[in-house]
Every structure is written in structure tokens, then in C-alpha cells.
Design a protein around this motif. Structure first.
Motif, short mmCIF file in Angstrom:
data_model
loop_
_atom_site.label_atom_id
_atom_site.label_comp_id
_atom_site.label_asym_id
_atom_site.label_seq_id
_atom_site.Cartn_x
_atom_site.Cartn_y
_atom_site.Cartn_z
N HIS A 108 -0.26 12.98 9.32
CA HIS A 108 -1.28 13.25 8.18
C HIS A 108 -2.24 11.81 8.36
O HIS A 108 -1.91 10.97 8.68
N ALA A 109 -3.24 11.89 7.78
CA ALA A 109 -4.19 10.86 7.31
C ALA A 109 -3.70 10.33 6.17
O ALA A 109 -3.08 10.55 5.32
N ALA A 110 -3.67 8.97 6.18
CA ALA A 110 -3.22 7.87 5.06
C ALA A 110 -4.06 6.69 4.91
O ALA A 110 -4.86 6.35 5.94
N SER A 111 -3.99 6.21 3.69
CA SER A 111 -4.76 4.92 3.59
C SER A 111 -4.02 3.93 3.54
O SER A 111 -2.88 3.71 3.01
N TYR A 112 -4.35 2.77 4.27
CA TYR A 112 -3.85 1.72 4.44
C TYR A 112 -4.57 0.56 5.07
O TYR A 112 -5.71 0.74 5.82
N ASP A 113 -4.36 -0.68 4.96
CA ASP A 113 -5.24 -1.82 5.33
C ASP A 113 -6.57 -1.81 5.17
O ASP A 113 -7.36 -2.13 6.22
N GLY A 114 -6.87 -1.19 4.11
CA GLY A 114 -8.63 -1.22 3.88
C GLY A 114 -9.14 0.11 4.50
O GLY A 114 -10.29 0.11 4.45
#
Length: 371
Positions: A108-114
Motif C-alpha cells: 500500500h501507499a503510506a505517509s512517512y518521512d515527509g
């Protein structure tokens, strides 16, 4: 007695396809049955041991469709999905020992490290409670990107129980796909804890999880039923969609070589060939926007044994590739008259072919020979 008859009729309605139509193709007259609809951009299908179908929907929903068709049931407990643009919930794969362990993996796509990137999570699926538990992230693409495009995100287990993961270039035609220390534009091979798989190539400077480099956006992947090798279907730009057989330590060229051009019409890279870079086994120009890939090995369609089936998002079709001596020798595009973008192609345990259509009213379709 009347209530029993009503209950029986409802049970039958759940077990039967809601709609079926007949389509003539080169070798067969096909019956195309609609087993479920109302799915939101379904992306990936996996069969559970009892014949039910587990469906991943891109906006971040996991659903179960009854074996004979019917209304999907939502699985609770999905975590970590960042939906937006082309990203969301993508590939799903059951662990080889799923029947006893209940372990599954989802990409999946995920949000992390900006930014956002391609991530693989592991979880336990409780089929009694329709619940995911013990969700653990085992892989994340590095570096995170700033675009909402090209996440790749197909999952395939090999015969050693190792997990192939495809990643995209994140819509950035820089040399990141050529940099073997990053997770951009790669095929990754890991164990079920996310560690580098035994047997991976380990040239100097390579991340030890990486299997092959130089990929743009692999949205189709399958293990060959006879050889056990990985095969992939990969989006080009404007033209240059590819079928590849990624080998350990090899470079598949993007964005240095390609058979496509930029959407602006500008040239990409240096041409179509370069020493040290692999040629595709097959390419399409113009593009078909390939998605799910399946290599047929069942008995339901004997004339199609060994054929490759690739879902086409552009033009709404399934590309059937006939191979001889490891090379495609002919192609038939089937089901174009359905008017549907085909996102996934899967061979069922019954040897029939199952399709997912990509729309806000996505469907599960089943192909069988018409009587």
C-alpha cells in the motif's frame, strides 16, 4: 414453510452470479459472469482456502466476496493506507501457510518521512470476526516521494517462501531507478520479516533486499507455474509498456532505455538499447497500460495453457499472449466490448479466470466456457 422458501431463495441469490453475458473470442465462446459489484476501484484478488475471494480496494478497504458471488463483507482493522492520487491499497498475498497461520501481506501507499511511498504490511486475518490483527510494517520504500504516482505494489511469493515486491519510480524519471541503494523503481525480494532474502544478488553498493533495478511502474507480477520464475508487466510512458522476466542482479533500463516517449512527445533517455541493460521480452506501442498478470495452467481452458493474460487499463481489454520457446508469438485482445478497465487477472482454484474491473462500481467477473 413460507419463510423457509424465502430463506432458500435468498441463499440461492447469494450463490449465483448476478449477471452473465456471452462473448466470442478466438478459441472459445466465453460466458462472463458478474459475481459482485459495488466495489471501489478494486485492485487485487486472492482466493481464500474455502473458495471465497479477498479483494483489496484502492481507497483503503479489504472485502470478502462469497465463493459463488454476492454482497462483499468488509474486513475491519486495515491500517496504514494513505489513499490519494494513484496510491492506496494495492497488492495482497496470502502467506504460503495461510490455512494454518492466517497470515497475509498487503502492499500500500503510506505517509512517512515527509512524503509517501510503497509499503508492505503483515497481518493476521481472523475469518470468523472479519478482522485484521497484529498489523506490522515489514518494508518501506526509501526515499519517500512527493508525488501521488507510480507505486508499483504487486506481491508474489516464490517457491522458497520469499516475497517479491514491485515498486515504482514514483513518477519521477530521474536516475533513482538506476540507483541500487534506493527502493525506487525496483523488484525487491524479502523474507516474511522484511529482511533480505537468501540468494539475493549482492553487488557492491546494492541494498541487499533488491532483486533487479531499472523499472518504471510494475503493476502486474506472477510466478511461472512451470519454472517458478518471476514475470512482470510494467507501465511504460507513452508507449513502451513491457513484459519482463526479472533476473537477479539485472538492470531493465528505465529511464535510460525505453521504447516509449514522454507524454510531451520528447525523447526519454538514450534510445532503446544499451550494453548492460536488458531488453523486454515483449513491449506494446501504443500503450495498453498493463495491470494484473496471470500465466494460465488450469484445465478449464486447455487451448490456453501456458498463455499469459495481462489486464489492460487503456482500451479496456485483456491481452492474451501466446508464447513459444520463451517468446511471445501472437496476441489476442479479448473482452474489449465489455468497456471495462481490467485491473487484475487471476486463475481460480477451479481453473476459471477471474477479473477485477477498475471503477467506482468495480466488479468481480468470472470467465467460463459457454455451453
Amino acid at each position: 414453510m413460507k419463510s423457509f422458501a424465502i430463506a432458500l431463495s435468498l441463499l440461492g441469490a447469494c450463490a449465483l452470479p448476478a449477471y452473465a453475458e456471452v462473448h466470442q473470442v478466438q478459441d472459445y465462446k466465453l460466458q462472463v459472469e458478474t459475481l459482485a459489484d459495488g466495489l471501489d476501484a478494486p485492485w487485487s484478488l486472492a482466493f481464500l482456502p474455502d473458495g471465497r475471494m479477498l479483494i483489496g480496494e484502492r481507497p483503503g478497504r479489504l472485502s470478502i466476496v462469497p465463493a459463488g458471488g454476492g454482497k462483499p463483507t468488509v474486513v475491519n482493522g486495515l491500517e496504514g493506507v494513505s489513499a490519494g492520487g494513484q496510491g492506496g491499497l494495492h497488492g495482497i498475498a496470502l502467506a504460503p501457510d495461510f490455512a494454518s497461520s492466517g497470515t497475509l501481506f498487503y502492499c500500500h501507499a503510506a505517509s512517512y518521512d515527509g512524503g509517501r511511498g510503497t509499503v508492505v504490511s503483515r497481518a493476521q486475518l481472523d475469518l470468523t470476526a472479519n478482522q485484521l490483527d497484529n498489523v506490522t510494517r515489514i518494508f518501506q520504500q526509501s526515499p519517500a516521494g512527493s508525488t501521488g504516482r507510480h507505486f508499483g505494489c504487486r506481491l508474489v511469493f516464490d517457491r522458497d517462501g520469499m516475497l517479491f515486491v514491485t515498486t515504482g519510480d514514483r513518477g519521477n524519471a530521474s536516475d533513482s531507478a538506476q540507483d541500487p541503494s534506493t527502493g525506487i523503481g525496483k523488484v525487491v525480494r524479502i523474507d516474511t520479516d522484511g529482511k533480505p532474502a537468501p540468494g539475493n544478488p549482492q553487488p557492491e553498493g546494492w541494498d541487499k533486499r533488491i532483486w533487479s533495478i531499472g523499472h518504471r511502474n510494475i503493476q502486474g507480477a506472477a510466478l511461472h507455474p512451470a519454472t517458478g520464475e518471476l514475470w512482470t508487466a510494467e507501465h511504460g510512458a507513452r508507449g513502451g509498456d513491457e513484459v519482463n522476466n526479472p533476473q537477479a542482479g539485472k538492470n531493465y533500463g528505465w529511464p535510460v532505455i525505453t521504447y516509449g516517449i514522454d507524454y510531451s512527445g520528447a525523447k526519454i533517455g538514450e534510445g532503446t538499447h544499451k550494453d548492460g541493460m536488458e531488453q523486454p521480452v515483449h513491449y506494446w506501442d501504443p500503450s495498453i497500460a498493463p495491470s494484473g498478470l496471470m500465466i494460465y495452467s488450469g484445465e478449464a481452458f486447455p487451448k490456453w495453457k501456458g498463455n499469459y493474460f495481462v489486464g489492460a487499463l487503456a482500451g479496456g481489454a485483456v491481452s492474451r499472449l501466446v508464447f513459444a520457446d520463451g517468446k511471445p508469438v501472437s496476441e489476442e485482445r479479448i473482452l474489449q466490448d465489455l468497456g471495462e478497465r481490467i485491473r487484475d487477472v487471476v486463475q481460480g482454484p477451479d481453473g476459471l479466470i477471474y477479473l477485477l474491473t477498475d471503477s467506482g462500481n468495480g466488479k468481480v467477473l468470472r470467465l467460463k466456457m459457454s455451453e
